[in-house]
Design a protein around this motif. Structure first.
Motif, PDB file in Angstrom:
ATOM      1  N   SER A  39       0.835  -1.194   0.000  1.00  0.00           N
ATOM      2  CA  SER A  39       0.000   0.000   0.000  1.00  0.00           C
ATOM      3  C   SER A  39       0.876   1.253   0.000  1.00  0.00           C
ATOM      4  N   GLY A  40       0.556   2.201  -0.883  1.00  0.00           N
ATOM      5  CA  GLY A  40       1.306   3.448  -0.961  1.00  0.00           C
ATOM      6  C   GLY A  40       2.657   3.319  -1.628  1.00  0.00           C
ATOM      7  N   GLN A  41       2.894   2.185  -2.296  1.00  0.00           N
ATOM      8  CA  GLN A  41       4.198   1.949  -2.898  1.00  0.00           C
ATOM      9  C   GLN A  41       4.092   1.642  -4.387  1.00  0.00           C
ATOM     10  N   ILE A  42       5.208   1.849  -5.072  1.00  0.00           N
ATOM     11  CA  ILE A  42       5.361   1.385  -6.444  1.00  0.00           C
ATOM     12  C   ILE A  42       6.603   0.512  -6.512  1.00  0.00           C
ATOM     13  N   ARG A  43       6.594  -0.421  -7.450  1.00  0.00           N
ATOM     14  CA  ARG A  43       7.815  -1.172  -7.725  1.00  0.00           C
ATOM     15  C   ARG A  43       8.355  -0.715  -9.066  1.00  0.00           C
ATOM     16  N   VAL A  44       9.666  -0.510  -9.116  1.00  0.00           N
ATOM     17  CA  VAL A  44      10.329  -0.045 -10.328  1.00  0.00           C
ATOM     18  C   VAL A  44      11.253  -1.131 -10.848  1.00  0.00           C
ATOM     19  N   ARG A  45      11.115  -1.437 -12.126  1.00  0.00           N
ATOM     20  CA  ARG A  45      12.100  -2.290 -12.801  1.00  0.00           C
ATOM     21  C   ARG A  45      13.259  -1.381 -13.170  1.00  0.00           C
ATOM     22  N   VAL A  46      14.366  -1.519 -12.451  1.00  0.00           N
ATOM     23  CA  VAL A  46      15.506  -0.617 -12.619  1.00  0.00           C
ATOM     24  C   VAL A  46      16.245  -0.951 -13.913  1.00  0.00           C
ATOM     25  N   THR A  47      16.550   0.080 -14.670  1.00  0.00           N
ATOM     26  CA  THR A  47      17.336  -0.102 -15.893  1.00  0.00           C
ATOM     27  C   THR A  47      18.737   0.473 -15.776  1.00  0.00           C
ATOM     28  N   ALA A  48      18.917   1.435 -14.880  1.00  0.00           N
ATOM     29  CA  ALA A  48      20.223   2.057 -14.691  1.00  0.00           C
ATOM     30  C   ALA A  48      20.326   2.584 -13.270  1.00  0.00           C
ATOM     31  N   ALA A  49      21.541   2.526 -12.719  1.00  0.00           N
ATOM     32  CA  ALA A  49      21.799   3.040 -11.376  1.00  0.00           C
ATOM     33  C   ALA A  49      23.079   3.866 -11.414  1.00  0.00           C
ATOM     34  N   GLY A  50      22.999   5.103 -10.964  1.00  0.00           N
ATOM     35  CA  GLY A  50      24.163   5.980 -10.956  1.00  0.00           C
ATOM     36  C   GLY A  50      24.919   5.863  -9.643  1.00  0.00           C
ATOM     37  N   LEU A  51      26.250   5.907  -9.723  1.00  0.00           N
ATOM     38  CA  LEU A  51      27.080   5.807  -8.522  1.00  0.00           C
ATOM     39  C   LEU A  51      27.450   7.180  -7.990  1.00  0.00           C
ATOM     40  N   ASN A  52      27.606   7.261  -6.668  1.00  0.00           N
ATOM     41  CA  ASN A  52      28.020   8.473  -5.974  1.00  0.00           C
ATOM     42  C   ASN A  52      29.058   8.116  -4.924  1.00  0.00           C
ATOM     43  N   PRO A  53      29.931   9.065  -4.533  1.00  0.00           N
ATOM     44  CA  PRO A  53      30.901   8.776  -3.474  1.00  0.00           C
ATOM     45  C   PRO A  53      30.255   8.277  -2.189  1.00  0.00           C
ATOM     46  N   MET A  54      29.044   8.790  -1.878  1.00  0.00           N
ATOM     47  CA  MET A  54      28.391   8.373  -0.636  1.00  0.00           C
ATOM     48  C   MET A  54      28.099   6.874  -0.621  1.00  0.00           C
ATOM     49  N   ASP A  55      27.930   6.257  -1.800  1.00  0.00           N
ATOM     50  CA  ASP A  55      27.579   4.834  -1.848  1.00  0.00           C
ATOM     51  C   ASP A  55      28.654   3.984  -1.191  1.00  0.00           C
ATOM     52  N   TRP A  56      29.898   4.167  -1.607  1.00  0.00           N
ATOM     53  CA  TRP A  56      30.970   3.352  -1.035  1.00  0.00           C
ATOM     54  C   TRP A  56      31.432   3.896   0.309  1.00  0.00           C
ATOM     55  N   PHE A  57      31.250   5.197   0.551  1.00  0.00           N
ATOM     56  CA  PHE A  57      31.616   5.754   1.853  1.00  0.00           C
ATOM     57  C   PHE A  57      30.731   5.168   2.951  1.00  0.00           C
ATOM     58  N   MET A  58      29.420   5.091   2.686  1.00  0.00           N
ATOM     59  CA  MET A  58      28.486   4.589   3.694  1.00  0.00           C
ATOM     60  C   MET A  58      28.752   3.145   4.073  1.00  0.00           C
ATOM     61  N   ALA A 302      33.395  -0.856 -11.537  1.00  0.00           N
ATOM     62  CA  ALA A 302      32.744   0.454 -11.605  1.00  0.00           C
ATOM     63  C   ALA A 302      32.995   1.250 -10.334  1.00  0.00           C
ATOM     64  N   VAL A 303      32.871   0.598  -9.178  1.00  0.00           N
ATOM     65  CA  VAL A 303      33.081   1.298  -7.908  1.00  0.00           C
ATOM     66  C   VAL A 303      34.546   1.686  -7.741  1.00  0.00           C
ATOM     67  N   GLU A 304      35.455   0.818  -8.162  1.00  0.00           N
ATOM     68  CA  GLU A 304      36.878   1.168  -8.094  1.00  0.00           C
ATOM     69  C   GLU A 304      37.174   2.418  -8.912  1.00  0.00           C
ATOM     70  N   LEU A 305      36.593   2.506 -10.107  1.00  0.00           N
ATOM     71  CA  LEU A 305      36.800   3.687 -10.940  1.00  0.00           C
ATOM     72  C   LEU A 305      36.207   4.923 -10.279  1.00  0.00           C
ATOM     73  N   GLN A 306      34.977   4.809  -9.805  1.00  0.00           N
ATOM     74  CA  GLN A 306      34.305   5.966  -9.206  1.00  0.00           C
ATOM     75  C   GLN A 306      35.002   6.408  -7.927  1.00  0.00           C
ATOM     76  N   ALA A 307      35.461   5.456  -7.129  1.00  0.00           N
ATOM     77  CA  ALA A 307      36.093   5.789  -5.851  1.00  0.00           C
ATOM     78  C   ALA A 307      37.471   6.408  -6.031  1.00  0.00           C
ATOM     79  N   GLY A 308      38.042   6.282  -7.220  1.00  0.00           N
ATOM     80  CA  GLY A 308      39.335   6.902  -7.478  1.00  0.00           C
ATOM     81  C   GLY A 308      39.283   8.415  -7.518  1.00  0.00           C
ATOM     82  N   ARG A 309      38.074   8.962  -7.650  1.00  0.00           N
ATOM     83  CA  ARG A 309      37.805  10.409  -7.606  1.00  0.00           C
ATOM     84  C   ARG A 309      38.501  11.191  -8.719  1.00  0.00           C
ATOM     85  N   HIS A 310      38.840  10.523  -9.805  1.00  0.00           N
ATOM     86  CA  HIS A 310      39.447  11.222 -10.936  1.00  0.00           C
ATOM     87  C   HIS A 310      38.585  11.107 -12.191  1.00  0.00           C
ATOM     88  N   VAL A 311      37.324  10.743 -12.013  1.00  0.00           N
ATOM     89  CA  VAL A 311      36.413  10.596 -13.142  1.00  0.00           C
ATOM     90  C   VAL A 311      35.777  11.954 -13.452  1.00  0.00           C
TER      91      VAL A 311
END
Length: 319
Positions: A39-58, A302-311
């Motif tokens: 109730s009160g929710q939707i389900r999404v079939r994900v096609t793409a997910a963007g990475l952020n520094p917070m993802d691996w930091f958390m 992908a995370v190794e590349l993003q976490a390098g902070r030179h992208v």
């Protein structure tokens, strides 16, 4: 009211899971039961997910994860884009087949994600309609970086006549902050490495090398002065801005706490800010460079590349 729609064809879902906290090496793809919209929710079939520094930091260690309310086993990634495939009771404004994007804290890199339509990124997730003309890879980069950039700009409020210094301007948040400040009429100077200079110019910023001597280089580049500053990386830009006489009320940070400086948090972005950013992208007035995209099977790389902070731009996972 939208009648509930149920797609029961999917019983399992691929999802990136962590059984322990740590670096990219702890990320694994698992088969899990497909979540179902309540109730009160939707389900999404994900096609793409963007990475952020917070993802691996958390998820880097247990203490940090606890601060963000995460426990094991944990999902990974926050930004997503995809298509609604289930609509729960009581939901209005969304229908099966709608293209959507948004954020779901540390659970977006999965085939399916369930979103509370009245929720927030941190609590239940959030969803926004993807405008025509915005592809899913681009939509999957907007939520965290776009909201954070909007919140930072709201603190310093740049406009015509301002010279805004943005530290770490070539990163994921910088991509948005530079362009939004230019659209507001400000001159933008962005710090970065020598290899990021062309990318910064393409966004509309004047590049300047970070590091020792930054204040002197800024005096040469902007002899009439810098009037506002956003530090997207640490505190070096704050120190340079203060040395140039920028008042504390026109300086903000996103990754560090500095006495006297008001930090910016994407959770505090003004209502409608992310929808406006999506509209600007759809209209061709704001562009999001995609530095790299990876299939979900290559999540660790992908995370190794993003976490390098030179992208220079955003890293996206395809599902």
């Amino acid at each position: 009211m939208q009648e509930p729609s149920v797609n029961t064809s999917a019983t399992t879902s691929r999802a990136v899971r962590l059984e322990s906290f740590g670096g990219p090496e702890v990320l694994n793809i698992r088969e899990v039961p497909a979540p179902q919209a309540g109730s009160g929710q939707i389900r999404v079939r994900v096609t793409a997910a963007g990475l952020n520094p917070m993802d691996w930091f958390m998820t880097s260690d247990a203490d940090t994860a606890t601060r963000f309310g995460l426990s094991l086993p944990s999902g990974f990634g926050t930004d997503y884009a995809g298509v609604v495939d289930q609509v729960g009771h009581g939901v209005t404004g969304f229908a099966a087949g709608d293209r959507v994007f948004g954020g779901a804290l540390s659970r977006a890199v999965a085939d399916y994600v369930v979103i509370d339509v009245a929720g927030t990124i941190a609590a239940g997730g959030d969803a926004h309609h993807t405008p025509d003309g915005v592809d899913d890879r681009t939509a999957a980069t907007l939520a965290i970086a776009g909201c954070t950039a909007a919140a930072a700009l709201a603190v310093v409020n740049p406009g015509p006549g301002d010279t805004l210094l943005i530290g770490g301007a070539g990163g994921g948040v910088g991509v948005f902050a530079v362009q939004l400040a230019r659209l507001a009429g400000a001159r933008v100077i962005g710090t970065g490495s020598a290899t990021s200079a062309d990318a910064l110019r393409a966004l509309g910023a004047e590049p300047v090398a970070y590091g020792d001597g930054l204040a002197d280089r800024l005096r040469a580049l902007a002899p009439t002065g810098v009037t506002a500053a956003i530090d997207l990386f640490g505190t070096d830009t704050v120190r340079a801005a203060r040395e140039l006489g920028v008042p504390d009320e026109r300086i903000t940070t996103i990754a560090a706490q500095v006495d006297g400086i008001t930090p910016a948090n994407g959770a505090n972005a003004a209502p409608g800010a992310i929808e406006e950013i999506a509209r600007l992208v759809a209209a061709g007035r704001l562009r999001v460079p995609i530095a790299a995209s990876f299939p979900v099977e290559r999540i660790r790389a992908a995370v190794e590349l993003q976490a390098g902070r030179h992208v220079h731009g955003k890293v996206v996972i395809d599902l």
